[in-house]
Enzyme design. Sequence first.
Site, short mmCIF file in Angstrom:
data_model
loop_
_atom_site.label_atom_id
_atom_site.label_comp_id
_atom_site.label_asym_id
_atom_site.label_seq_id
_atom_site.Cartn_x
_atom_site.Cartn_y
_atom_site.Cartn_z
N GLY A 150 0.82 -1.20 0.00
CA GLY A 150 0.00 0.00 0.00
C GLY A 150 0.86 1.24 0.00
N GLU A 151 0.19 2.36 0.22
CA GLU A 151 0.85 3.66 0.21
C GLU A 151 0.79 4.24 1.61
OE1 GLU A 151 2.95 6.66 -1.93
OE2 GLU A 151 2.30 4.64 -2.50
N GLY A 152 1.93 4.48 2.22
CA GLY A 152 1.99 5.07 3.54
C GLY A 152 1.97 6.58 3.46
N GLY A 190 5.31 7.38 1.62
CA GLY A 190 5.76 6.62 0.48
C GLY A 190 5.20 5.20 0.50
N VAL A 236 4.78 1.08 0.80
CA VAL A 236 5.19 0.01 1.70
C VAL A 236 5.08 -1.30 0.93
CG1 VAL A 236 4.77 -1.14 3.91
CG2 VAL A 236 4.26 1.30 3.67
N LYS A 256 9.30 0.07 4.25
CA LYS A 256 8.64 1.35 3.99
C LYS A 256 9.65 2.31 3.38
CE LYS A 256 7.32 3.94 7.53
NZ LYS A 256 6.46 4.47 8.62
N ASP A 309 1.67 11.68 16.97
CA ASP A 309 0.69 11.39 15.91
C ASP A 309 -0.12 10.15 16.26
OD1 ASP A 309 -0.62 11.97 13.56
OD2 ASP A 309 0.82 10.95 12.26
#
Length: 275
Positions: free
Chosen positions: A25-27, A30, A32, A47, A140
């Site tokens: 997927g997209e973290g 960027g 992963v 990642k 976060d």
Amino acid sequence: MTDRLRSLPPGVLVAGIYRIERRLGEGRVGPVVLARDTRTDQPVAVKFMRPPTEARDGAAWFLREARAASRLESEFVARVSDSGTLDDLPYLVMEYLEGQTFKALLERRQHLSVPLLVTYALQVVEALAEAHALGIVHRDVKPSNLFLTRRSDGSTRVKLLDFGIAKSVYGPGDSIEQSGDASPHFGSPRWMAPEQIRASSDADRRSDLFSLGAVLYHALVGDPPFGDGTSADLCARILNDEPTPLRTMRPDVPETLDAAVMQCLEKDPDRKSVV
């Protein structure tokens, strides 16, 4: 996405060790990918960070996550085992987790039962307690950074993810953050503490507690404590408004849990307990 990130097909070796199998997927920063550690034949998640466009030293703040997370031994923190660069692209090697994020769970279920939520909350508190004891502030904490996976006995374990914008509350010698905040990210407005909105550099352990309180409130009533809207609207409400009392929204919540969550959401950091 850059040509370099597109040129990471299955079979590519990272550091001569981690063989890429497929994209996961997209973290936040960027892609992963799932890879296989050729030494152990175990799956890992790698990642990558897109080439920085905002930060003066993007690789440094990205690799800060590796330094932060690698110091933590709690079973409730996603382990980071390696880091480096591939053709100038910074990467982290993390344990591969199967399951779902807390965000995905809350999208399927309007709210959670009190016993289940308490079980999850205690695990997150344990992860934060270790980080805070080492002087690390996550900054976060949010549903997408809490991952639900399974132990071998079938019970659920929560993993705290993404220390990419973590900071140290100690002095320079052992600091994750050596010269100001080089990260272009400063948290997610919906879950941020007032002091973090006013000045990201003021975030400390108590800021993580505010974020955790916001996540728990959302899990109990089905809505975040300060609603939805633009970042500006959310920040204004967090700074100026009080959330609707938890037991008004969910009368079956025990008074002790109500008090703990609402204390986390205190606007004055001095009125919050410190994990």
